[in-house]
Design a protein around this motif. Structure first.
Motif, PDB file in Angstrom:
ATOM      1  N   ASP A 244       0.835  -1.200   0.000  1.00  0.00           N
ATOM      2  CA  ASP A 244       0.000   0.000   0.000  1.00  0.00           C
ATOM      3  C   ASP A 244       0.872   1.253   0.000  1.00  0.00           C
ATOM      4  O   ASP A 244       0.545   2.252  -0.650  1.00  0.00           O
ATOM      5  CB  ASP A 244      -0.906   0.009   1.226  1.00  0.00           C
ATOM      6  N   VAL A 245       1.980   1.198   0.728  1.00  0.00           N
ATOM      7  CA  VAL A 245       2.910   2.331   0.824  1.00  0.00           C
ATOM      8  C   VAL A 245       4.332   1.801   0.864  1.00  0.00           C
ATOM      9  O   VAL A 245       4.597   0.749   1.467  1.00  0.00           O
ATOM     10  CB  VAL A 245       2.657   3.173   2.101  1.00  0.00           C
ATOM     11  N   ALA A 246       5.227   2.503   0.213  1.00  0.00           N
ATOM     12  CA  ALA A 246       6.665   2.275   0.376  1.00  0.00           C
ATOM     13  C   ALA A 246       7.286   3.592   0.821  1.00  0.00           C
ATOM     14  O   ALA A 246       6.949   4.658   0.287  1.00  0.00           O
ATOM     15  CB  ALA A 246       7.306   1.798  -0.925  1.00  0.00           C
ATOM     16  N   ILE A 247       8.158   3.523   1.812  1.00  0.00           N
ATOM     17  CA  ILE A 247       8.853   4.720   2.283  1.00  0.00           C
ATOM     18  C   ILE A 247      10.328   4.557   1.969  1.00  0.00           C
ATOM     19  O   ILE A 247      10.974   3.630   2.474  1.00  0.00           O
ATOM     20  CB  ILE A 247       8.639   4.943   3.789  1.00  0.00           C
ATOM     21  N   ASP A 248      10.833   5.438   1.118  1.00  0.00           N
ATOM     22  CA  ASP A 248      12.213   5.349   0.647  1.00  0.00           C
ATOM     23  C   ASP A 248      13.116   6.190   1.546  1.00  0.00           C
ATOM     24  O   ASP A 248      13.180   7.412   1.411  1.00  0.00           O
ATOM     25  CB  ASP A 248      12.298   5.820  -0.800  1.00  0.00           C
ATOM     26  N   ALA A 259      11.180   0.998  -4.861  1.00  0.00           N
ATOM     27  CA  ALA A 259      10.043   1.353  -4.011  1.00  0.00           C
ATOM     28  C   ALA A 259       8.758   1.483  -4.816  1.00  0.00           C
ATOM     29  O   ALA A 259       7.713   0.919  -4.444  1.00  0.00           O
ATOM     30  CB  ALA A 259      10.342   2.648  -3.263  1.00  0.00           C
ATOM     31  N   GLN A 260       8.808   2.220  -5.932  1.00  0.00           N
ATOM     32  CA  GLN A 260       7.581   2.409  -6.691  1.00  0.00           C
ATOM     33  C   GLN A 260       7.145   1.114  -7.391  1.00  0.00           C
ATOM     34  O   GLN A 260       5.956   0.914  -7.639  1.00  0.00           O
ATOM     35  CB  GLN A 260       7.736   3.556  -7.709  1.00  0.00           C
ATOM     36  N   SER A 261       8.088   0.228  -7.667  1.00  0.00           N
ATOM     37  CA  SER A 261       7.752  -1.002  -8.394  1.00  0.00           C
ATOM     38  C   SER A 261       6.935  -1.974  -7.558  1.00  0.00           C
ATOM     39  O   SER A 261       6.234  -2.824  -8.113  1.00  0.00           O
ATOM     40  CB  SER A 261       9.036  -1.689  -8.885  1.00  0.00           C
ATOM     41  N   VAL A 262       7.021  -1.867  -6.226  1.00  0.00           N
ATOM     42  CA  VAL A 262       6.314  -2.838  -5.377  1.00  0.00           C
ATOM     43  C   VAL A 262       5.019  -2.269  -4.807  1.00  0.00           C
ATOM     44  O   VAL A 262       4.332  -2.946  -4.041  1.00  0.00           O
ATOM     45  CB  VAL A 262       7.225  -3.327  -4.223  1.00  0.00           C
TER      46      VAL A 262
END
Length: 349
Positions: A244-248, A259-262
């Motif tokens: 739902d969210v990835a924090i880089d 990050a955006q790919s998952v």
């Protein structure tokens, strides 16, 4: 007072001495008990940020050398100006370093960290790689009693940055959703711990260093992935599903691409790290995936106070920390640059 000072950009720090400043007005002279070493210190030492394609953002202007780095500061009041009000010299404080001008619209809204004419300690004015530091007003001193003295100052940057990013992420997190923490340095470790404390999301982690992935699992990550593996995205989707969210917490081309790919449709990527580089994504992917990319820069004074309350309640467990004398500032920066630090290194004058 004794300082570890930046005397030339791209060069090692050097020990310098200066007379103790006399606090005026609302200023407070703090005796430093510890100061965390942050990746931002490396960018300041270099004098630039990497913009990718050989381009650099020069950040050397407006800073007189020698200059004292260090913004993750904790200590005790030694002396205060006549307008600072009564302060207990026996109290232990963490210092909110993201001081603004106090007059602009952002400052009036409580967003001093975004002030266009900041007085950020260790960033634009002398900081805490020293025996003492001058704080412009007592409102920036946050009571840190009952909090791990080694980490109190680090909660004001790595902790606060992670806290603010998690708060931004919450709007995209459904109940029992999923969040990917990308990068497991001190900042990412804080992010993992704060995500566990604030949300019901299933926390996942990614880092290129196997030992850091193992630490993340020990801290409660459901699974940890190597983002450089050829099939990293497929492994994530197979084992955990779309995030739902990835924090880089790295902020490089490679970390942001992963990050955006998952992240699934309607999800978000919160970008925190400042490693540098460039990133591109075909424009139609934003509306087709309803993808949100958002930046997050440290946090507000109110958020800092809320975080410290959370820590004091025991809801945020301490991350790994090691201590070094102030004289070993260069060694600590070198280890951080080489990726050899798990958790946080703090310097003690």
């Amino acid at each position: 007072m004794i300082r570890q000072s930046l005397i030339a950009y791209g060069a090692a720090l050097a020990e310098t001495k200066a007379a103790l400043p006399e606090p005026k007005g609302s200023e407070v002279l703090l005796k430093v008990s510890s100061c965390g070493v942050c990746h931002s210190d490396l960018h300041l030492q270099d004098g630039h940020f990497d913009l990718g394609d050989g381009k650099r953002l020069d950040i050397t202007s407006g800073r007189q050398l020698p200059f004292t780095l260090g913004h993750e500061i904790a200590g005790h009041v030694e002396k205060a100006g006549p307008d600072a009000g009564p302060l207990d010299p026996g109290s232990f404080y963490a210092v909110y370093p993201w001081c603004g001008c106090g007059q602009c619209e952002k400052c009036r809204k409580g967003q001093e960290q975004l002030c266009d004419t900041p007085r950020h300690l260790g960033i634009t004015v002398d900081g805490g790689f020293a025996s003492h530091v001058l704080v412009p007003h007592p409102r920036y001193l946050i009571d840190a009693h009952g909090i791990d003295r080694r980490l109190a100052g680090s909660y004001m940057c790595s902790g606060l940055t992670a806290y603010s990013a998690i708060r931004k992420a919450e709007r995209f997190l459904p109940a029992n959703g999923s969040v990917m923490i990308v990068g497991l340095g001190g900042l990412g470790m804080m992010g993992l711990e704060i995500a566990r404390a604030l949300t019901s999301a299933r926390p996942y982690a990614a880092d290129v260093v196997a030992g850091k992935r193992e630490t993340a699992l020990a801290l409660g990550a459901v699974a940890a992935f190597d983002p450089t593996a050829p099939d990293a995205r497929k492994l994530v989707l197979k084992q955990a599903g779309a995030m739902d969210v990835a924090i880089d917490f790295v902020g490089s081309e490679a970390s942001l691409t992963f990050a955006q790919s998952v992240v699934g449709k309607g999800g978000a990527v919160i970008i925190v790290g400042l490693m540098g580089g460039r990133f591109s994504l075909p424009v139609p992917m934003f509306p087709l995936r309803e993808l949100t990319l958002a930046g997050s820069y440290v946090g507000s004074l109110d958020e800092a106070r809320a975080l410290m309350a959370l820590v004091r309640e025991g809801r945020v467990r301490p991350i790994p920390v090691s201590e070094r004398p102030l004289s070993e500032a260069n060694a600590a920066l070198g280890d951080l640059r080489a990726g050899g630090v798990t958790g946080r290194v703090i310097l003690k004058p």
